[in-house]
Design a protein around this motif. Structure first.
Motif, PDB file in Angstrom:
ATOM      1  N   ILE A  37      -1.561 -10.619   1.615  1.00 18.50           N
ATOM      2  CA  ILE A  37      -1.809  -9.691   0.502  1.00 18.50           C
ATOM      3  C   ILE A  37      -3.210  -9.104   0.617  1.00 18.50           C
ATOM      4  CG2 ILE A  37      -2.071  -9.490  -1.992  1.00 18.50           C
ATOM      5  CD1 ILE A  37       0.800  -9.723  -1.157  1.00 18.50           C
ATOM      6  N   LEU A  38      -4.205  -9.935   0.919  1.00 19.63           N
ATOM      7  CA  LEU A  38      -5.576  -9.450   1.043  1.00 19.63           C
ATOM      8  C   LEU A  38      -5.726  -8.521   2.246  1.00 19.63           C
ATOM      9  CD1 LEU A  38      -8.522  -9.566   0.051  1.00 19.63           C
ATOM     10  CD2 LEU A  38      -8.841 -11.548   1.545  1.00 19.63           C
ATOM     11  N   THR A  39      -5.071  -8.853   3.357  1.00 20.84           N
ATOM     12  CA  THR A  39      -5.187  -8.036   4.565  1.00 20.84           C
ATOM     13  C   THR A  39      -4.661  -6.625   4.329  1.00 20.84           C
ATOM     14  OG1 THR A  39      -4.961 -10.007   5.952  1.00 20.84           O
ATOM     15  CG2 THR A  39      -4.560  -7.867   6.992  1.00 20.84           C
ATOM     16  N   PHE A  40      -3.529  -6.511   3.655  1.00 20.64           N
ATOM     17  CA  PHE A  40      -2.904  -5.203   3.433  1.00 20.64           C
ATOM     18  C   PHE A  40      -3.098  -4.716   1.994  1.00 20.64           C
ATOM     19  CE2 PHE A  40      -0.434  -7.367   6.774  1.00 20.64           C
ATOM     20  CZ  PHE A  40      -0.593  -6.450   7.800  1.00 20.64           C
ATOM     21  N   PHE A  41      -4.188  -5.152   1.362  1.00 24.76           N
ATOM     22  CA  PHE A  41      -4.391  -4.822  -0.046  1.00 24.76           C
ATOM     23  C   PHE A  41      -4.559  -3.323  -0.255  1.00 24.76           C
ATOM     24  CE2 PHE A  41      -6.825  -4.579  -4.031  1.00 24.76           C
ATOM     25  CZ  PHE A  41      -5.994  -5.325  -4.855  1.00 24.76           C
ATOM     26  N   ALA A  42      -5.262  -2.647   0.638  1.00 22.19           N
ATOM     27  CA  ALA A  42      -5.449  -1.197   0.487  1.00 22.19           C
ATOM     28  C   ALA A  42      -4.113  -0.469   0.590  1.00 22.19           C
ATOM     29  CB  ALA A  42      -6.420  -0.684   1.544  1.00 22.19           C
ATOM     30  N   ASN A  45      -2.085  -1.074  -2.539  1.00 19.71           N
ATOM     31  CA  ASN A  45      -2.613  -0.205  -3.602  1.00 19.71           C
ATOM     32  C   ASN A  45      -2.065   1.210  -3.468  1.00 19.71           C
ATOM     33  OD1 ASN A  45      -5.427  -1.162  -5.275  1.00 19.71           O
ATOM     34  ND2 ASN A  45      -4.576  -2.545  -3.788  1.00 19.71           N
ATOM     35  N   ALA A  46      -2.012   1.706  -2.231  1.00 20.54           N
ATOM     36  CA  ALA A  46      -1.510   3.063  -2.009  1.00 20.54           C
ATOM     37  C   ALA A  46      -0.069   3.204  -2.488  1.00 20.54           C
ATOM     38  CB  ALA A  46      -1.618   3.413  -0.528  1.00 20.54           C
ATOM     39  N   MET A  47       0.759   2.199  -2.227  1.00 18.10           N
ATOM     40  CA  MET A  47       2.150   2.253  -2.689  1.00 18.10           C
ATOM     41  C   MET A  47       2.241   2.100  -4.202  1.00 18.10           C
ATOM     42  SD  MET A  47       4.291   0.243   0.278  1.00 18.10           S
ATOM     43  CE  MET A  47       3.284  -1.252   0.204  1.00 18.10           C
ATOM     44  N   ALA A  48       1.399   1.229  -4.779  1.00 19.39           N
ATOM     45  CA  ALA A  48       1.447   1.028  -6.229  1.00 19.39           C
ATOM     46  C   ALA A  48       1.004   2.276  -6.984  1.00 19.39           C
ATOM     47  CB  ALA A  48       0.566  -0.156  -6.616  1.00 19.39           C
ATOM     48  N   VAL A  93      -4.028  -5.028 -10.297  1.00 16.49           N
ATOM     49  CA  VAL A  93      -4.827  -5.774 -11.273  1.00 16.49           C
ATOM     50  C   VAL A  93      -4.574  -7.276 -11.151  1.00 16.49           C
ATOM     51  CG1 VAL A  93      -5.343  -6.065 -13.723  1.00 16.49           C
ATOM     52  CG2 VAL A  93      -4.800  -3.792 -12.829  1.00 16.49           C
ATOM     53  N   GLY A  94      -3.321  -7.666 -11.022  1.00 13.39           N
ATOM     54  CA  GLY A  94      -2.982  -9.091 -10.994  1.00 13.39           C
ATOM     55  C   GLY A  94      -3.620  -9.830  -9.837  1.00 13.39           C
ATOM     56  N   PHE A  95      -3.423  -9.311  -8.630  1.00 16.79           N
ATOM     57  CA  PHE A  95      -3.984 -10.007  -7.465  1.00 16.79           C
ATOM     58  C   PHE A  95      -5.497  -9.875  -7.412  1.00 16.79           C
ATOM     59  CE2 PHE A  95       0.393  -9.897  -5.884  1.00 16.79           C
ATOM     60  CZ  PHE A  95       0.495 -11.182  -5.369  1.00 16.79           C
ATOM     61  N   ALA A  96      -6.051  -8.779  -7.903  1.00 13.90           N
ATOM     62  CA  ALA A  96      -7.512  -8.651  -7.953  1.00 13.90           C
ATOM     63  C   ALA A  96      -8.108  -9.710  -8.881  1.00 13.90           C
ATOM     64  CB  ALA A  96      -7.902  -7.254  -8.405  1.00 13.90           C
ATOM     65  N   LEU A  97      -7.486  -9.903 -10.054  1.00 13.79           N
ATOM     66  CA  LEU A  97      -7.971 -10.929 -10.980  1.00 13.79           C
ATOM     67  C   LEU A  97      -7.765 -12.329 -10.411  1.00 13.79           C
ATOM     68  CD1 LEU A  97      -6.736  -9.521 -14.419  1.00 13.79           C
ATOM     69  CD2 LEU A  97      -9.057  -9.487 -13.486  1.00 13.79           C
ATOM     70  N   VAL A 138     -11.508  -6.040  -1.867  1.00  7.71           N
ATOM     71  CA  VAL A 138     -10.554  -5.716  -2.923  1.00  7.71           C
ATOM     72  C   VAL A 138     -11.002  -4.462  -3.671  1.00  7.71           C
ATOM     73  CG1 VAL A 138      -9.629  -6.509  -5.127  1.00  7.71           C
ATOM     74  CG2 VAL A 138      -9.717  -8.079  -3.183  1.00  7.71           C
ATOM     75  N   VAL A 139     -12.268  -4.411  -4.062  1.00 11.63           N
ATOM     76  CA  VAL A 139     -12.790  -3.241  -4.785  1.00 11.63           C
ATOM     77  C   VAL A 139     -12.738  -1.999  -3.893  1.00 11.63           C
ATOM     78  CG1 VAL A 139     -14.856  -2.262  -5.867  1.00 11.63           C
ATOM     79  CG2 VAL A 139     -14.240  -4.653  -6.265  1.00 11.63           C
ATOM     80  N   LYS A 140     -13.022  -2.170  -2.622  1.00 11.80           N
ATOM     81  CA  LYS A 140     -12.953  -1.041  -1.690  1.00 11.80           C
ATOM     82  C   LYS A 140     -11.543  -0.472  -1.629  1.00 11.80           C
ATOM     83  CE  LYS A 140     -13.431   0.023   3.231  1.00 11.80           C
ATOM     84  NZ  LYS A 140     -13.657  -0.566   4.583  1.00 11.80           N
ATOM     85  N   GLY A 141     -10.531  -1.350  -1.536  1.00 13.03           N
ATOM     86  CA  GLY A 141      -9.153  -0.875  -1.486  1.00 13.03           C
ATOM     87  C   GLY A 141      -8.744  -0.119  -2.738  1.00 13.03           C
ATOM     88  N   ILE A 142      -9.203  -0.589  -3.896  1.00 11.32           N
ATOM     89  CA  ILE A 142      -8.864   0.093  -5.154  1.00 11.32           C
ATOM     90  C   ILE A 142      -9.579   1.442  -5.242  1.00 11.32           C
ATOM     91  CG2 ILE A 142      -9.040  -0.043  -7.664  1.00 11.32           C
ATOM     92  CD1 ILE A 142      -8.767  -3.072  -7.432  1.00 11.32           C
TER      93      ILE A 142
END
Length: 360
Positions: A37-42, A45-48, A93-97, A138-142
């Motif tokens: 999840i962390l590796t492909f977090f960006a 985010n794009a899909m979400a 939001v969920g995984f970031a928290l 995480v913040v960078k991906g968001i």
């Protein structure tokens, strides 16, 4: 789903065949799942955020970027808003928290073996004093994906991405978070390459600006150029203030004295109580970044304290050819000579005083 299915099969197989070793450990499985999840977090985010990425059209109607047949803010689009919001709440939001909670409470919970096994992926790649760097990713991906929601024009989106990458690049240079020095270099170079690529894309994005919007775009870019030209100005005053504080402040002088005292104490402790073999093992287990700091400190001590300077025209690395025994011998000789000169000066002064007394 695949992770849960695999774990369930392993648990059932362990009980059926009475082989506990084939049962997957829950915390290790979660470590693998969360690391993906962390590796492909960006990308996640794009899909979400994809439902909320709308683009303008010449007729004034905004359509979905992923599917131009869907008009934004109309019935079909409104029917999917609930699903889009749920996706953002869970995957963004969920995984970031969740990751933030693990990092925030890691100093308290890290002694627990199950916590170490489950959240190993968050900390193992970074230095201990920058253990929170996963949250920077995480913040960078968001933030990278927010640009596609805030700006309709391609130029605005490109400059938003460039701004996010510049902030991340400066942070990476400042903290050098990765355990190995060359990984920091690679990360810095990769983001620099992305910035160069994005600067080239502006050439093509400018052609997509409509003639009617050209004047507005020129005004925006002019303001942006003027604003960025003053970005360095606020940094000058803190830097000057820090230099003055370091040179003249009693607090800075006290800090230097404390570091000097602690360094001498640690050095004596190592010399008196730590065997050479144990220290060699300690050096062998250091990451290359920590090793480079110790190597630099050793060179500074050689040159500034033991007065071993390189010859003119030679690199400072030439000083390593001088053995430490020779350096200490030279330093001891210099100290003896200075003591002899001081004693001779004191004796000469005393003799002159006695002679003057006799004459009087």
């Amino acid at each position: 789903g695949m992770f849960f299915l695999t774990w369930s099969i392993s648990q059932i197989g362990a009980k059926l065949f009475n082989k506990p070793d084939i049962a997957m450990e829950k915390n290790r499985l979660l470590n693998v799942f969360f690391s993906l999840i962390l590796t492909f977090f960006a990308g996640i985010n794009a899909m979400a955020f994809s439902l909320f990425k709308c683009a303008s059209n010449p007729n004034g109607v905004k359509t979905l970027t992923a599917d131009r047949s869907v008009n934004c803010y109309e019935d079909d689009w409104n029917g999917m808003v609930g699903l889009g919001v749920a996706a953002i709440l869970v995957w963004v939001v969920g995984f970031a928290l969740l990751f933030g909670w693990a990092i925030l409470f890691s100093p308290t919970l890290f002694p627990r073996p199950e916590f170490q096994t489950r959240w190993k992926f968050l900390f193992i790649k970074y230095r201990p004093d920058v253990h929170w760097w996963s949250m920077a990713l995480v913040v960078k991906g968001i933030m990278l994906n927010l640009g596609f929601l805030l700006f309709d024009s391609a130029i605005g989106q490109i400059y938003w991405i460039m701004a996010v990458l510049v902030i991340y690049l400066c942070s990476c240079i400042t903290w050098t978070p990765w355990r190995h020095m060359w990984v920091n270099v690679l990360d810095i170079w990769a983001n620099t390459s992305l910035l160069l690529m994005l600067s080239a894309l502006v050439w093509f994005a400018a052609r997509g600006v409509a003639t009617s919007d050209q004047a507005e775009a020129d005004t925006g870019m002019s303001r942006f150029t003027v604003a960025t030209s003053f970005l360095a100005l606020p940094c000058i005053f803190p830097v000057v203030a820090y230099l003055i504080w370091w040179a003249h402040s009693k607090a800075a002088q006290g800090l230097r004295r404390k570091v000097s005292s602690d360094f001498v104490k640690v050095s004596k402790h190592i010399a008196d109580l730590i065997a050479q073999e144990d220290f060699d093992e300690f050096i062998d287990n250091l990451a290359d970044r920590d090793f480079s700091y110790i190597r630099l400190a050793e060179r500074v001590l050689r040159q500034e304290l033991l007065h071993i300077h390189s010859r003119p025209g030679y690199s400072n690395s030439m000083t390593r050819k001088v053995s430490l025994e020779v350096a200490m011998s030279d330093a001891s000789s210099d100290k003896k000579i200075r003591n002899m000169v001081n004693v001779s000066t004191e004796t000469t002064g005393a003799t002159q005083t006695q002679t003057q007394t006799i004459i009087v």
